[in-house]
Scaffold this active site. Structure first.
Site, PDB file in Angstrom:
ATOM      1  N   HIS A  61       0.852  -1.208   0.000  1.00  0.00           N
ATOM      2  CA  HIS A  61       0.000   0.000   0.000  1.00  0.00           C
ATOM      3  C   HIS A  61       0.880   1.248   0.000  1.00  0.00           C
ATOM      4  O   HIS A  61       1.221   1.797   1.048  1.00  0.00           O
ATOM      5  CB  HIS A  61      -0.910  -0.036   1.230  1.00  0.00           C
ATOM      6  CG  HIS A  61      -1.976   1.004   1.237  1.00  0.00           C
ATOM      7  ND1 HIS A  61      -3.110   0.891   2.007  1.00  0.00           N
ATOM      8  CD2 HIS A  61      -2.103   2.186   0.597  1.00  0.00           C
ATOM      9  CE1 HIS A  61      -3.888   1.954   1.829  1.00  0.00           C
ATOM     10  NE2 HIS A  61      -3.286   2.765   0.976  1.00  0.00           N
ATOM     11  N   ASN A  95      -4.789   5.933  -7.315  1.00  0.00           N
ATOM     12  CA  ASN A  95      -5.352   7.301  -7.287  1.00  0.00           C
ATOM     13  C   ASN A  95      -4.327   8.313  -7.811  1.00  0.00           C
ATOM     14  O   ASN A  95      -3.828   9.166  -7.090  1.00  0.00           O
ATOM     15  CB  ASN A  95      -5.865   7.673  -5.897  1.00  0.00           C
ATOM     16  CG  ASN A  95      -4.812   7.564  -4.817  1.00  0.00           C
ATOM     17  OD1 ASN A  95      -3.858   6.803  -4.943  1.00  0.00           O
ATOM     18  ND2 ASN A  95      -4.975   8.334  -3.759  1.00  0.00           N
ATOM     19  N   HIS A 187     -10.687   0.117   0.545  1.00  0.00           N
ATOM     20  CA  HIS A 187     -10.670   1.207   1.530  1.00  0.00           C
ATOM     21  C   HIS A 187     -12.105   1.330   2.045  1.00  0.00           C
ATOM     22  O   HIS A 187     -12.983   1.797   1.328  1.00  0.00           O
ATOM     23  CB  HIS A 187     -10.208   2.500   0.835  1.00  0.00           C
ATOM     24  CG  HIS A 187     -10.362   3.745   1.663  1.00  0.00           C
ATOM     25  ND1 HIS A 187      -9.336   4.630   1.873  1.00  0.00           N
ATOM     26  CD2 HIS A 187     -11.419   4.265   2.321  1.00  0.00           C
ATOM     27  CE1 HIS A 187      -9.758   5.630   2.631  1.00  0.00           C
ATOM     28  NE2 HIS A 187     -11.019   5.439   2.912  1.00  0.00           N
ATOM     29  N   HIS A 246      -6.156  -0.158   6.126  1.00  0.00           N
ATOM     30  CA  HIS A 246      -6.066   0.614   7.385  1.00  0.00           C
ATOM     31  C   HIS A 246      -7.139   0.299   8.421  1.00  0.00           C
ATOM     32  O   HIS A 246      -7.941   1.144   8.798  1.00  0.00           O
ATOM     33  CB  HIS A 246      -5.981   2.118   7.131  1.00  0.00           C
ATOM     34  CG  HIS A 246      -6.883   2.675   6.077  1.00  0.00           C
ATOM     35  ND1 HIS A 246      -8.226   2.770   6.241  1.00  0.00           N
ATOM     36  CD2 HIS A 246      -6.621   3.159   4.855  1.00  0.00           C
ATOM     37  CE1 HIS A 246      -8.751   3.293   5.162  1.00  0.00           C
ATOM     38  NE2 HIS A 246      -7.807   3.533   4.303  1.00  0.00           N
ATOM     39  N   ASP A 318       0.793   2.554   3.750  1.00  0.00           N
ATOM     40  CA  ASP A 318      -0.101   3.605   3.257  1.00  0.00           C
ATOM     41  C   ASP A 318       0.674   4.919   3.184  1.00  0.00           C
ATOM     42  O   ASP A 318       0.188   5.975   3.601  1.00  0.00           O
ATOM     43  CB  ASP A 318      -1.368   3.749   4.107  1.00  0.00           C
ATOM     44  CG  ASP A 318      -2.419   4.646   3.438  1.00  0.00           C
ATOM     45  OD1 ASP A 318      -2.236   4.999   2.257  1.00  0.00           O
ATOM     46  OD2 ASP A 318      -3.408   4.982   4.106  1.00  0.00           O
TER      47      ASP A 318
END
Ligand SMILES: [Zn+2]
Length: 470
Positions: A61, A95, A187, A246, A318
């Site tokens: 991630h 993204n 997510h 997460h 992340d």
């Protein structure tokens, strides 16, 4: 027999536990784990006496920001941080600008890694174009990624094409991904609940980091828990392997634990900020620089417990860098700030520091950062493990080295870390990818373009067969 490299005298952390031994590397792979008195001709020797010899981190991630947001970071700067932080394989996120949603955009991103990445890599595209799911899976990816948000057409953080919230649409996508056998990273987010909750906070005129932190954690994390319940149920209904991004609440950890007991193929990850950067004091003192999200103390206790008992399988960063300007506005207008925190450079060291502090065992850390992400993302026996035949992705670390993290050390373009001023007791000294150093003695020495697509076993098998045919 003559080999390329011998890493001598260290404590090698193998799947069956740590052992004082010499690790032999040849042709980019682990060629043996032998006693010190076993004589083998070696082109090079690294002395690892008093050091741990660990598998490199497989970070599934990572937001590289390239293409589209290169003012924050790019593939080269991200993988320089990876090398310094003991991360030998990264999986990028979709993204971007343009978002990675089809064969054309995925091909472009692959080309960028191939020319710029210092460490090995893969990429998680968004499965929003139904007819592109199969063709993208055939390119060698190991996961898809979706945000459970209504597609608002915003450019960041959830650009058009990366969000699916409708449950029917999600199930349809999961049915299709299930055919590919690869994992679906979600997510979790319940947007309808969040619209109501944050609407109340903003109606009070509270646009502060504290207001934002409270909204996302409201009602003991209801926006996370309800979304994760849906994902788990749809995973069970579709047979699609899922990965929850997460994780951060007690109830959702319990839900994952129960789903695993029922045999649902689910993994979940903890990001660096949840155990190390999510107290109310962090929110008060670091404000927008700490957020990501606030994790109330009882939920953080559940996270540590989930890490210890294996419910939380995977540690991934992340890594989400933003400039100071993109953060500063958050002190007064938190909903306008970019959220997320940089973390790839220090996560492995922070996890090893947790071993020194008695919060995790070394075995659990190695499972979470390396063995399990590799195994669950289709790289078993290739990445994340120090055994004969695996890629020689290796970290040499000193677990008795006190130092203080500062902004001056940061290799990201943004030039800051939320850990500025934090003293830890562990230091990564060398990182090797396929037997070659990419980080050594405080300097990144890897070359852009050295990194390769992290290969799946099927591809590895074909590669081996071709070699034998020669
Ligand atoms: Zn992310």
């Amino acid at each position: 027999m003559s080999i390329d490299l011998r890493i001598a005298g260290g404590t090698v952390v193998t799947p069956s536990g740590p052992v004082v031994a010499d690790l032999l590397v040849d042709g980019g792979r682990v060629a043996g784990i032998v006693a010190a008195d076993v004589a083998v001709e070696s082109a090079r020797i690294i002395d690892a006496t008093g050091r741990l010899v660990l598998p490199g981190m497989v970070d599934v991630h990572v937001h590289t920001r390239e293409p589209g947001y290169e003012h924050k970071d790019d593939i080269l700067t991200t993988t320089r941080q990876a090398a310094a932080g003991g991360v030998t394989t990264i999986f990028g996120m979709p993204n971007l600008k343009p978002p990675t949603v089809d064969v054309a955009t995925l091909t472009d991103v692959f080309d960028r890694y191939a020319s710029s990445s210092i460490v090995d890599w893969n990429h998680n595209p968004a499965p929003t174009k139904f007819d592109q799911i199969g063709p993208m899976a055939a390119m060698g990816i190991r996961a898809f990624k979706i945000y459970m948000v209504v597609d608002t057409g915003r450019s960041y953080p959830h650009p058009a094409g990366t969000g699916i919230h409708d449950h029917g649409h999600l199930l349809q996508i999961m049915d299709e991904i299930a055919k590919t056998g690869i994992r679906f990273i979600v997510h979790p987010h319940d947007q309808a609940l969040m619209d109501y909750i944050e609407g109340e906070v903003l109606a009070r005129g509270d646009n502060t980091p504290q207001g934002y932190a409270s909204a996302y954690a409201a009602r003991e994390g209801v926006i996370w828990d309800t979304a994760i319940d849906v994902v788990l149920r749809l995973a069970e209904a579709s047979g699609c392997p899922v990965h929850i991004a997460h994780i951060q609440t007690r109830r959702s950890i319990e839900a994952v634990r129960r789903a695993k007991e029922r045999g649902v193929d689910v993994t979940c990850e903890v990001n660096h900020w949840a155990p190390f950067l999510s107290t109310w004091n962090d929110v008060e003192t670091l404000g927008p620089y700490a957020l990501s999200y606030w994790v109330p103390d009882d939920n953080r206790a559940a996270i540590w417990e989930g890490m210890r008992d294996g419910t939380i399988d995977i540690a991934s960063s992340d890594h989400a860098p933003h400039t100071r300007e993109e953060k500063e506005i958050g002190w007064t207008e938190m909903w306008s700030a970019h959220t997320g925190t940089p973390g790839i450079q220090y996560y492995y060291e922070l996890m090893l520091d947790a071993v020194n502090r008695g919060e995790l065992t070394l075995d659990r850390v190695v499972e979470m950062v390396a063995e399990v992400p590799a195994a669950k993302f289709g790289l078993a026996g290739v990445k994340g493990i120090l055994e004969v035949g695996a890629d020689a992705d290796i970290v040499i670390a000193d677990l008795d080295h006190e130092w203080t993290i500062t902004d001056d050390d940061v290799l990201s373009k943004i030039g800051w870390t939320p850990y500025n001023g934090r003293t830890i007791s562990t230091r990564i000294e060398r990182t090797l990818v396929r037997g070659r150093e990419v980080y050594a003695d405080g300097a990144v020495v890897g070359e852009p373009g050295y990194g390769k697509l992290a290969a799946a076993p099927a591809e590895r098998t074909a590669e081996l067969a071709a070699k034998e045919g020669n």
